[in-house]
Design a protein around this motif. Structure first.
Motif, PDB file in Angstrom:
ATOM      1  N   ALA A  46     -12.111   1.794   6.556  1.00  0.00           N
ATOM      2  CA  ALA A  46     -12.914   1.495   5.369  1.00  0.00           C
ATOM      3  C   ALA A  46     -14.297   0.999   5.748  1.00  0.00           C
ATOM      4  N   ILE A 432     -16.910   2.828  -4.407  1.00  0.00           N
ATOM      5  CA  ILE A 432     -15.581   2.275  -4.713  1.00  0.00           C
ATOM      6  C   ILE A 432     -14.480   3.294  -4.403  1.00  0.00           C
ATOM      7  N   PRO A 433     -14.498   4.513  -4.975  1.00  0.00           N
ATOM      8  CA  PRO A 433     -13.442   5.479  -4.604  1.00  0.00           C
ATOM      9  C   PRO A 433     -13.559   5.931  -3.152  1.00  0.00           C
ATOM     10  N   ALA A 436     -11.955   3.327  -0.944  1.00  0.00           N
ATOM     11  CA  ALA A 436     -10.507   3.349  -1.160  1.00  0.00           C
ATOM     12  C   ALA A 436      -9.861   4.528  -0.427  1.00  0.00           C
ATOM     13  N   LEU A 437     -10.492   5.696  -0.468  1.00  0.00           N
ATOM     14  CA  LEU A 437      -9.953   6.862   0.243  1.00  0.00           C
ATOM     15  C   LEU A 437     -10.011   6.666   1.754  1.00  0.00           C
ATOM     16  N   LEU A 439      -9.857   3.833   3.293  1.00  0.00           N
ATOM     17  CA  LEU A 439      -8.818   2.859   3.610  1.00  0.00           C
ATOM     18  C   LEU A 439      -7.459   3.535   3.748  1.00  0.00           C
ATOM     19  N   LEU A 440      -7.192   4.520   2.915  1.00  0.00           N
ATOM     20  CA  LEU A 440      -5.893   5.176   2.909  1.00  0.00           C
ATOM     21  C   LEU A 440      -5.766   6.280   3.960  1.00  0.00           C
TER      22      LEU A 440
END
Length: 656
Positions: A46, A432-433, A436-437, A439-440
């Motif tokens: 991230a 923000i998205p 998040a992506l 991070l995953l």
């Protein structure tokens, strides 16, 4: 163990119905790998991707932020754990020789029509051949092809030409800095630490001889060796290819077996360990854990069988710790030896027959993708070539499973990407998205390639759209191109090649054992001119074995988790080859020649291993030569035998 892995090594059997009538192959496509959540890698990803993009958006230069974020993405994909110095060297090598060189090359061939097609096919061949030369070289080959392909797209239009590779390297440097906190908190890799603890446990067991506590210390050694093998095999299962550091640790763990046997003999004799031996074993543990120089073998009188066995076992452990190859004499300094080494190096790069066949498969698939992209009006056609490269590489997954997983994952990911671009306005809100992506992304990679694609697809869609400002239609184009690439990989790179439908690890292992046995007979009994030819043929057979092993390791989890137990035997077989070659070189320099009976015993033991592997049996333990000249090769053959019995058999009483 051999029979079990033979069955697991046949993906055709996976077509039998699983519970509830569901085909097992389908279950494998959707099954998630188990394991702890990689929180550290997720947080680093991230920050590595989100940091540069946030900086670019803040200063109003999204293009440079995107290029630096690509560097963070490269590091996130390439970093697979291990000792921190080795991780940094790997990342730097791949970022420079793969990412930066790839972007420059892609920019040079950008928009050149059929020259671009020819260059992509050539890059695919180089990438395939590099994949057999080791883990780092394999990663370089893949990223080189990936970034050459990206350079033929919008990244190739950025000027000046040096800016994309420069910003990519800057982003990679930022991602490397993010490794520092983890290094400070836990500077050692798990497999490195547990192997060192196993040797410290053996030293404690030796000290306990005659004190009445040796049974307790022996049980601690059992637990330490079990943990060390578990850590090492888990690490190897996630590796993309050969890693000398892991092979060294496997050799060190394999060498614990004769050390423990010698300690048991000493205890039965009622003798304490000779002076300095336990300190030497502790020093070996320090060399493993802290990368310090390996100690020298202490001189002591070996008057009993236990003392002699301990001296021989320690000599093997010290050779493994220091990386020395024991030979009956110095290395040959002649011009012929340099030529032989050059031949071996070229052979390692080119590989054997299997590597050549795969290079043809990859080049044909990339060529078809590039021709279709050039001949048809395909939007963002570089994605078709990129998809073929990612699906067809054997280091990361079986072709069929990877194609289906990537296709399904891309469908879902493209919908997610379209939704993000349709709903979220340009600017800081996209962070923000995006974060998040990012991070995953490591979580998806650790679980299932389809899940990885679900997170990667919208991530890349957002990055590219920040350069092109196409909007949500970019996701639809991305979906069409990816499905086309998956179809090409399956129809051109998979379906016409029946040998790629099944794993052939046992047969390939037996073939390599036969070649090593023949080479041992010819090399140790004579110095005929054909020895160099036989050595090259044997190296090619070993290269084919490594290629098949890595391909099997990249199959779905049900196959790969059982195939990994072959790895200690594979390491032992390569060690047999090294020891035989070293002994043969010594005899050429005027050293004594081994006895024909001793060489025959070596060859018979290897022939029995080959027979047992083909039959799915455990090999019978035939007598091995006890003459000093052949002791290194005999010890290496024992490594193979112990490896086929299961890696845990290299430690005492695994079953307890």
């Amino acid at each position: 163990m051999i029979a079990r892995v033979r069955r697991a090594g046949r993906p055709a059997e996976a077509g039998q119905p699983a519970g509830g009538g569901r085909p097992a192959w389908l279950a494998e496509l959707i099954r998630r790998n188990q394991g702890p959540v990689p929180w550290g890698a997720m947080i680093r990803a991230a920050l590595a991707l989100g940091g540069p993009l946030a900086l670019g958006l803040t200063i109003g230069d999204a293009e440079r932020g995107v290029l630096a974020a690509l560097g963070g993405m490269l590091v996130t994909v390439v970093d697979r754990g291990g000792p921190y110095p080795a991780r940094v060297r790997r990342i730097v090598t791949v970022a420079v020789l793969g990412g930066a060189v790839g972007l420059v090359t892609g920019g040079l061939i950008h928009g050149r029509g059929w020259i671009t097609v020819a260059a992509l096919v050539a890059a695919a061949g180089v990438s395939a051949l590099l994949s057999v030369a080791g883990s780092t070289a394999s990663a370089v080959g893949l990223q080189l092809l990936v970034y050459i392909t990206l350079g033929t797209g919008p990244l190739g239009t950025v000027r000046p030409w040096w800016e994309p590779p420069g910003l990519l390297l800057a982003g990679a440097a930022w991602a490397i800095l993010l490794l520092i906190p983890g290094w400070l908190l836990a500077p050692l890799a798990a497999e490195q630490r547990s192997t060192a603890e196993a040797y410290r446990g053996i030293a404690a067991m030796l000290r306990a001889i005659g004190t009445g506590h040796s049974g307790e210390d022996r049980q601690r050694v059992v637990s330490a060796l079990n943990a060390a093998w578990d850590d090492l095999l888990a690490r190897r299962a996630g590796s993309e290819g050969r890693e000398p550091q892991l092979a060294r640790l496997a050799a060190l763990l394999g060498q614990t077996h004769p050390v423990v046997e010698a300690a048991t003999t000493l205890a039965l004799e009622g003798n304490r360990p000779p002076p300095g031996v336990t300190d030497t074993i502790d020093a070996i543990a320090d060399a493993i854990q802290y990368s310090t120089p390996a100690p020298e073998l202490p001189a002591y009188p070996a008057e009993t069988p236990g003392a002699r066995a301990l001296r021989g076992a320690l000599r093997g452990a010290l050779d493994a710790a220091s990386g020395r190859q024991e030979a009956a004499g110095p290395r040959r300094p002649s011009r012929a030896s340099v030529r032989d080494r050059l031949d071996d190096m070229v052979g390692d790069i080119i590989g054997g027959r299997l590597a050549g066949i795969f290079a043809i498969r990859l080049m044909a698939s990339v060529g078809v993708a590039a021709v279709i992209s050039e001949a048809l009006a395909v939007q963002r056609s570089y994605w078709v070539v990129l998809t073929v490269a990612l699906v067809l590489r054997p280091d990361f997954g079986s072709v069929f499973a990877r194609g289906v997983q990537r296709g399904v994952g891309t469908v879902v990911g493209a919908v997610v990407g379209a939704a993000i671009l349709a709903v979220v306005p340009y600017g800081p809100w996209l962070l923000i998205p995006f974060v998040a992506l990012a991070l995953l992304l490591p979580y998806g990679r650790s679980r299932n390639f389809g899940l990885f694609s679900i997170f990667l697809t919208p991530l890349v869609v957002v990055l590219i759209d920040l350069l092109a400002h196409t909007g949500w239609t970019l996701a639809a184009d991305r979906l069409i191109d990816t499905l086309l690439g998956c179809g090409i990989a399956l129809l051109v790179g998979y379906a016409p090649w029946p040998m790629s439908w099944h794993a052939h690890l046992p047969e390939q292992f037996a073939t390599a054992v036969d070649r090593v046995g023949l080479y041992a007979q010819r090399a140790l009994l004579s110095s005929s001119p054909e020895r160099s030819r036989l050595r090259r043929q044997t190296h090619r057979a070993l290269s084919d074995l490594r290629t098949e092993f890595q391909r099997t390791m990249a199959e779905p989890r049900s196959v790969s988790r059982r195939a990994v137990v072959w790895w200690p035997a594979l390491v032992g077989l390569e060690n047999v080859m090294d020891k035989v070659t070293a002994t043969a070189v010594g005899t050429d320099l005027g050293g004594a020649r081994p006895s024909p009976d001793g060489v025959r015993q070596l060859a018979d033991a290897l022939a029995e291993v080959s027979r047992a592997v083909r039959a799915g049996d455990q090999p019978a333990i035939l007598p091995l030569p006890d003459e000093e000249l052949l002791q290194p090769a005999a010890d290496a053959v024992r490594e193979v035998q112990r490896g086929l019995a299961g890696p845990a058999s290299s430690g005492p009483d695994r079953e307890k």
